[in-house]
Design a protein around this motif. Sequence first.
Motif, mmCIF file in Angstrom:
data_model
loop_
_atom_site.group_PDB
_atom_site.id
_atom_site.type_symbol
_atom_site.label_atom_id
_atom_site.label_comp_id
_atom_site.label_asym_id
_atom_site.label_seq_id
_atom_site.Cartn_x
_atom_site.Cartn_y
_atom_site.Cartn_z
ATOM 1 N N ALA A 1 87.153 98.761 -14.897
ATOM 2 C CA ALA A 1 87.842 98.207 -13.727
ATOM 3 C C ALA A 1 89.189 98.883 -13.506
ATOM 4 C CB ALA A 1 88.039 96.704 -13.883
ATOM 5 N N GLY A 2 89.326 99.500 -12.342
ATOM 6 C CA GLY A 2 90.578 100.139 -11.977
ATOM 7 C C GLY A 2 90.808 101.508 -12.587
ATOM 8 N N ARG A 3 89.839 102.022 -13.328
ATOM 9 C CA ARG A 3 90.020 103.324 -13.974
ATOM 10 C C ARG A 3 89.115 104.405 -13.420
ATOM 11 N NH1 ARG A 3 89.626 102.886 -20.125
ATOM 12 N NH2 ARG A 3 90.550 104.944 -20.001
ATOM 13 N N TYR A 4 87.871 104.079 -13.175
ATOM 14 C CA TYR A 4 86.894 105.088 -12.772
ATOM 15 C C TYR A 4 86.194 104.641 -11.503
ATOM 16 C CZ TYR A 4 87.525 106.123 -17.721
ATOM 17 O OH TYR A 4 88.056 106.383 -18.948
ATOM 18 N N ALA A 5 86.518 105.276 -10.403
ATOM 19 C CA ALA A 5 85.916 104.883 -9.124
ATOM 20 C C ALA A 5 84.432 105.202 -9.067
ATOM 21 C CB ALA A 5 86.631 105.596 -7.983
ATOM 22 N N ASP A 6 83.978 106.140 -9.890
ATOM 23 C CA ASP A 6 82.578 106.550 -9.848
ATOM 24 C C ASP A 6 81.693 105.789 -10.833
ATOM 25 O OD1 ASP A 6 83.822 107.744 -12.034
ATOM 26 O OD2 ASP A 6 82.481 109.489 -11.995
ATOM 27 N N ARG A 7 82.238 104.818 -11.536
ATOM 28 C CA ARG A 7 81.449 104.048 -12.503
ATOM 29 C C ARG A 7 81.330 102.603 -12.050
ATOM 30 N NH1 ARG A 7 83.851 106.070 -18.271
ATOM 31 N NH2 ARG A 7 83.404 108.277 -17.952
ATOM 32 N N PRO A 8 80.198 101.985 -12.358
ATOM 33 C CA PRO A 8 80.049 100.571 -11.993
ATOM 34 C C PRO A 8 80.951 99.697 -12.855
ATOM 35 C CG PRO A 8 78.178 101.293 -13.290
ATOM 36 C CD PRO A 8 79.012 102.514 -13.021
ATOM 37 N N LEU A 9 81.278 98.528 -12.344
ATOM 38 C CA LEU A 9 82.097 97.602 -13.129
ATOM 39 C C LEU A 9 81.312 96.943 -14.243
ATOM 40 C CD1 LEU A 9 84.254 95.778 -10.451
ATOM 41 C CD2 LEU A 9 84.959 97.510 -12.089
ATOM 42 N N ALA A 10 80.025 96.803 -14.074
ATOM 43 C CA ALA A 10 79.226 96.082 -15.056
ATOM 44 C C ALA A 10 78.061 96.936 -15.518
ATOM 45 C CB ALA A 10 78.707 94.778 -14.449
ATOM 46 N N ALA A 11 77.465 96.520 -16.620
ATOM 47 C CA ALA A 11 76.323 97.252 -17.160
ATOM 48 C C ALA A 11 75.075 97.028 -16.305
ATOM 49 C CB ALA A 11 76.058 96.824 -18.593
ATOM 50 N N CYS A 12 74.979 95.903 -15.670
ATOM 51 C CA CYS A 12 73.832 95.600 -14.804
ATOM 52 C C CYS A 12 74.295 95.669 -13.352
ATOM 53 C CB CYS A 12 73.292 94.208 -15.093
ATOM 54 S SG CYS A 12 72.731 94.008 -16.775
ATOM 55 N N ALA A 13 73.513 96.296 -12.532
ATOM 56 C CA ALA A 13 73.881 96.432 -11.128
ATOM 57 C C ALA A 13 72.685 96.096 -10.255
ATOM 58 C CB ALA A 13 74.353 97.854 -10.846
ATOM 59 N N VAL A 14 72.958 95.578 -9.089
ATOM 60 C CA VAL A 14 71.927 95.259 -8.113
ATOM 61 C C VAL A 14 72.095 96.223 -6.946
ATOM 62 C CG1 VAL A 14 71.052 93.503 -6.539
ATOM 63 C CG2 VAL A 14 71.951 92.846 -8.782
ATOM 64 N N PRO A 15 71.028 96.905 -6.569
ATOM 65 C CA PRO A 15 71.164 97.841 -5.449
ATOM 66 C C PRO A 15 71.423 97.090 -4.146
ATOM 67 C CG PRO A 15 68.861 97.563 -6.026
ATOM 68 C CD PRO A 15 69.656 96.821 -7.061
ATOM 69 N N PRO A 16 72.277 97.622 -3.288
ATOM 70 C CA PRO A 16 72.539 96.954 -2.012
ATOM 71 C C PRO A 16 71.342 97.097 -1.076
ATOM 72 C CG PRO A 16 73.696 99.035 -2.119
ATOM 73 C CD PRO A 16 73.048 98.838 -3.468
ATOM 74 N N ALA B 1 88.902 94.546 -4.542
ATOM 75 C CA ALA B 1 87.512 94.418 -4.082
ATOM 76 C C ALA B 1 87.319 93.106 -3.333
ATOM 77 C CB ALA B 1 86.560 94.499 -5.272
ATOM 78 N N ASP B 2 87.914 92.026 -3.827
ATOM 79 C CA ASP B 2 87.784 90.725 -3.174
ATOM 80 C C ASP B 2 88.407 90.728 -1.787
ATOM 81 O OD1 ASP B 2 87.080 87.817 -3.359
ATOM 82 O OD2 ASP B 2 89.255 87.620 -3.108
ATOM 83 N N ALA B 3 89.463 91.508 -1.611
ATOM 84 C CA ALA B 3 90.150 91.554 -0.315
ATOM 85 C C ALA B 3 89.251 92.077 0.800
ATOM 86 C CB ALA B 3 91.405 92.419 -0.419
ATOM 87 N N HIS B 4 88.232 92.837 0.459
ATOM 88 C CA HIS B 4 87.288 93.309 1.479
ATOM 89 C C HIS B 4 86.480 92.153 2.055
ATOM 90 C CE1 HIS B 4 88.004 97.554 0.834
ATOM 91 N NE2 HIS B 4 87.943 97.335 -0.465
ATOM 92 N N PHE B 5 86.292 91.083 1.265
ATOM 93 C CA PHE B 5 85.474 89.949 1.688
ATOM 94 C C PHE B 5 86.320 88.759 2.132
ATOM 95 C CE2 PHE B 5 83.108 92.409 -1.430
ATOM 96 C CZ PHE B 5 81.981 92.717 -0.705
ATOM 97 N N ASP B 6 87.504 88.607 1.537
ATOM 98 C CA ASP B 6 88.367 87.474 1.849
ATOM 99 C C ASP B 6 89.830 87.919 1.826
ATOM 100 O OD1 ASP B 6 89.451 84.955 2.232
ATOM 101 O OD2 ASP B 6 89.124 84.304 0.161
ATOM 102 N N PRO B 7 90.255 88.669 2.852
ATOM 103 C CA PRO B 7 91.619 89.200 2.855
ATOM 104 C C PRO B 7 92.698 88.133 2.687
ATOM 105 C CG PRO B 7 90.347 90.139 4.667
ATOM 106 C CD PRO B 7 89.507 89.057 4.048
#
Length: 96
Positions: free
Chosen positions: A47-62, A12-18
């Motif tokens: 993390a790394g298991r479910y592409a359809d689930r958020p990484l954290a319990a709290c999320a901020v909409p883009p 995920a970080d590589a998308h912002f800082d390759p």
Amino acid sequence: MVNRIVTALATADAHFDPAGAEAFAERLGRAMDTGRIVFSTPIMTNAGRYADRPLAACAVPPVDLRGDLSLVRSWWMTTTGPAWEPGSTLMASTTR
């Protein structure tokens, strides 16, 4: 588990800082191995298991906060309901 989490977050970080993703992964792995960082259960579980689930319990909409805020209001109203609308009786009683 540490490798799975580090790989997912470094990807995920590589998308912002390759150029810095590899160094980030090394530092993150070392910090996890030494106990300097302990992630929350949702991050360790997802993390790394479910592409359809958020990484954290709290999320901020883009949302582009420099533009039209109607999307923020729409999201807020659908997730919290009108009782939490700024200026409402419930909102006023919880902020005093």
